[in-house]
Enzyme design. Structure first.
Site, PDB file in Angstrom:
ATOM      1  N   LYS A 119     -44.238  42.080  -3.691  1.00 40.55           N
ATOM      2  CA  LYS A 119     -43.645  40.836  -4.190  1.00 40.55           C
ATOM      3  C   LYS A 119     -44.400  39.622  -3.681  1.00 40.55           C
ATOM      4  O   LYS A 119     -44.295  38.536  -4.256  1.00 40.55           O
ATOM      5  CB  LYS A 119     -42.172  40.735  -3.769  1.00 40.55           C
ATOM      6  CG  LYS A 119     -41.222  41.660  -4.525  1.00 40.55           C
ATOM      7  CD  LYS A 119     -39.780  41.385  -4.119  1.00 40.55           C
ATOM      8  CE  LYS A 119     -38.798  42.293  -4.849  1.00 40.55           C
ATOM      9  NZ  LYS A 119     -38.832  43.683  -4.356  1.00 40.55           N
TER      10      LYS A 119
ATOM     11  N   PHE B 152     -28.401  42.611  -4.101  1.00 34.09           N
ATOM     12  CA  PHE B 152     -27.126  41.949  -3.869  1.00 34.09           C
ATOM     13  C   PHE B 152     -26.029  42.831  -4.457  1.00 34.09           C
ATOM     14  O   PHE B 152     -26.218  43.501  -5.468  1.00 34.09           O
ATOM     15  CB  PHE B 152     -27.096  40.587  -4.551  1.00 34.09           C
ATOM     16  CG  PHE B 152     -27.755  39.481  -3.760  1.00 34.09           C
ATOM     17  CD1 PHE B 152     -28.390  39.730  -2.559  1.00 34.09           C
ATOM     18  CD2 PHE B 152     -27.740  38.178  -4.232  1.00 34.09           C
ATOM     19  CE1 PHE B 152     -28.992  38.715  -1.829  1.00 34.09           C
ATOM     20  CE2 PHE B 152     -28.334  37.145  -3.519  1.00 34.09           C
ATOM     21  CZ  PHE B 152     -28.963  37.417  -2.319  1.00 34.09           C
TER      22      PHE B 152
ATOM     23  N   CYS C 148     -31.065  43.328  -8.216  1.00 31.97           N
ATOM     24  CA  CYS C 148     -32.472  43.673  -7.974  1.00 31.97           C
ATOM     25  C   CYS C 148     -32.751  45.168  -8.010  1.00 31.97           C
ATOM     26  O   CYS C 148     -33.916  45.580  -7.977  1.00 31.97           O
ATOM     27  CB  CYS C 148     -32.923  43.122  -6.624  1.00 31.97           C
ATOM     28  SG  CYS C 148     -32.433  41.430  -6.330  1.00 31.97           S
TER      29      CYS C 148
ATOM     30  N   HIS D  41     -40.679  38.122  -7.340  1.00 31.30           N
ATOM     31  CA  HIS D  41     -39.420  38.873  -7.443  1.00 31.30           C
ATOM     32  C   HIS D  41     -38.937  38.775  -8.889  1.00 31.30           C
ATOM     33  O   HIS D  41     -38.518  37.702  -9.334  1.00 31.30           O
ATOM     34  CB  HIS D  41     -38.391  38.289  -6.486  1.00 31.30           C
ATOM     35  CG  HIS D  41     -37.210  39.187  -6.248  1.00 31.30           C
ATOM     36  ND1 HIS D  41     -36.872  40.217  -7.090  1.00 31.30           N
ATOM     37  CD2 HIS D  41     -36.264  39.198  -5.261  1.00 31.30           C
ATOM     38  CE1 HIS D  41     -35.792  40.832  -6.640  1.00 31.30           C
ATOM     39  NE2 HIS D  41     -35.411  40.228  -5.535  1.00 31.30           N
TER      40      HIS D  41
ATOM     41  N   HIS E  26     -38.945  46.760  -0.442  1.00 28.14           N
ATOM     42  CA  HIS E  26     -38.247  45.755  -1.250  1.00 28.14           C
ATOM     43  C   HIS E  26     -38.735  44.366  -0.854  1.00 28.14           C
ATOM     44  O   HIS E  26     -38.959  43.533  -1.730  1.00 28.14           O
ATOM     45  CB  HIS E  26     -36.742  45.889  -1.055  1.00 28.14           C
ATOM     46  CG  HIS E  26     -35.940  44.985  -1.924  1.00 28.14           C
ATOM     47  ND1 HIS E  26     -35.980  45.058  -3.301  1.00 28.14           N
ATOM     48  CD2 HIS E  26     -35.072  43.974  -1.621  1.00 28.14           C
ATOM     49  CE1 HIS E  26     -35.177  44.129  -3.812  1.00 28.14           C
ATOM     50  NE2 HIS E  26     -34.614  43.463  -2.815  1.00 28.14           N
TER      51      HIS E  26
ATOM     52  N   GLU F 222     -34.542  45.880   6.401  1.00 27.52           N
ATOM     53  CA  GLU F 222     -35.293  46.956   5.758  1.00 27.52           C
ATOM     54  C   GLU F 222     -36.200  47.672   6.748  1.00 27.52           C
ATOM     55  O   GLU F 222     -36.291  48.908   6.750  1.00 27.52           O
ATOM     56  CB  GLU F 222     -36.119  46.414   4.591  1.00 27.52           C
ATOM     57  CG  GLU F 222     -36.878  47.513   3.854  1.00 27.52           C
ATOM     58  CD  GLU F 222     -37.519  47.057   2.562  1.00 27.52           C
ATOM     59  OE1 GLU F 222     -37.964  47.900   1.773  1.00 27.52           O
ATOM     60  OE2 GLU F 222     -37.592  45.819   2.336  1.00 27.52           O
TER      61      GLU F 222
END
Length: 419
Positions: free
Chosen positions: A338, A404, A167, A343, A306, A317
């Protein structure tokens, strides 16, 4: 070493709403979701999931049939966004002897690349019994297809490469392109990202991780709810976004429009777990971006988070933002767009960089949709934007991308000069 200022002179985006870049931002500002219910005819079990499609995008109409047929859809989306950005920057597609572009380049981001081409080929071989595949299969499926096509079409003779870091792919691509312009290695870099997440195996793999938000035709538009107590997971999508980054003096000398400025880039690795985010790693990326930009937390007027709407990711976050911004965190405007555009995996950093640059240019910030009255106590401590805000005195902003694998990237932007 002398550091050059880096202007954003072109912005391109394939919008899931079907309009141009300004329309895209206006829809986000209004809190309008582009998420719809996807129901396919795939066997043995159709895909049935909330999803974001760019349904109005016609690759052959935009790119021409010969070029479009050379590309998988992720490359078509990326090439179309790149053409938009290049045109907005006022640069011709073709070069002449006086405009060699030998040092100009392209750095792109994608997580999945042409995986759909390989999946389609496997189906042809195993399910339909074909013995041969299209001779275009390799060039359609390679992850560096977008930067290769862009470099060919626009005559860019400098660095041409792609980044794949889940991502964070396109945020890293933008950051590395920014560094090349700032250092003097290139006067112009085209950068961004694109991905198409509709491959059958991809959706099924994400479902197996139990991080996908459920939804049907009625509930899909509100399926993605970052920072909400009742959040149920992420929503995948497709898209492409591009930026033309240019040395400030070079842009000024040719009378180019300046839509914003990239001033910092911070990257880090959590170095702890493949899928569990680390507050420490995110803090280091945030602080690195601020330091690189010569900014302090009080300078930041907006953070595009994010914010994927996963149970574990969202609170981490917010914890990182609270640690970096300290007492000022409660006054820090934060939103996760998002919730509306989904996403896009490797394209997420690019589309959110565009949102952040537009927020500074338009002095307005989009909300986290579907969040009012739902904030998870574990995600409190910042100024969550529940409705779009206009006429905000924004000077600088951050865009977060946390992937990730523990790859973290944060981009810092400054507002353009008044027009």
């Amino acid at each position: 070493m002398h550091r050059r200022r880096v202007a954003i002179t072109g912005i391109g985006l394939i919008s899931p709403y079907g309009g141009d870049v300004d329309d895209f931002f206006d829809r986000l500002l209004a809190g309008e979701s582009a998420v719809r219910h996807l129901l396919t005819e795939d066997l043995p079990r159709p895909l049935s999931t909330p999803f974001v499609n760019c349904q109005a995008f016609d690759a052959e109409a935009v790119l021409g049939k010969p070029l479009a047929l050379m590309m998988e859809r992720f490359a078509q989306l990326g090439m179309a966004a790149a053409f938009q950005a290049w045109e907005q920057a006022g640069l011709p597609r073709k070069t002449d002897a006086a405009d060699a572009r030998d040092g100009w380049g392209c750095i792109w981001g994608t997580a999945l690349g042409g995986l759909s081409a390989h999946e389609r080929g496997s189906r042809e071989l195993w399910l339909k019994g074909r013995e041969r595949l299209s001779p275009l299969s390799v060039v359609q499926g390679m992850n560096n297809a977008v930067n290769a096509h862009i470099s060919i079409q626009l005559g860019l003779g400098g660095m041409s490469t792609s980044h794949t870091a889940a991502c964070a792919s396109s945020a890293i691509a933008i950051g590395e392109a920014f560094r090349r312009v700032r250092s003097g290695d290139a006067d112009v870099m085209l950068t961004g990202g694109s991905d198409v997440c509709q491959a059958y195996g991809v959706v099924r793999a994400w479902e197996a991780m139990r991080v996908m938000a459920p939804g049907d035709a009625q509930t899909a538009p509100v399926a993605c709810r970052p920072f909400a107590a009742d959040r149920a997971g992420l929503v995948l999508g497709e898209g492409g976004a591009a930026l033309v980054l240019e040395a400030w003096d070079h842009a000024v000398d040719r009378g180019a429009p300046i839509h914003g400025e990239i001033v910092g880039y911070g990257a880090s690795c959590d170095r702890s777990h493949l899928v569990r985010p680390s507050c420490d790693g995110q803090v280091r990326a945030l602080r690195a971006a601020l330091a690189d930009a010569g900014l302090v937390p009080a300078d930041i007027g907006y953070v595009n988070a994010h914010g994927t709407a996963t149970a574990e990711g969202d609170p981490v976050e917010i914890s990182a933002l609270r640690e970096v911004f300290g007492e000022g965190a409660r006054r820090l405007p934060v939103s996760a767009t998002k919730s509306m555009h989904g996403h896009l995996l490797g394209a997420s950093g690019a589309i959110e960089a565009v949102v952040t640059a537009l927020a500074l240019r338009k002095q307005a910030v989009p909300p986290t949709a579907h969040l009012a009255g739902r904030i998870d106590p574990a995600c409190e401590g910042v100024d969550h934007i529940l409705q779009g805000r206009r006429q905000e005195p924004l000077q600088a902003a951050l865009s977060n991308s946390f992937a990730f694998g523990g790859s973290n990237a944060v981009l810092a932007f400054r507002a353009p000069p008044p027009r």
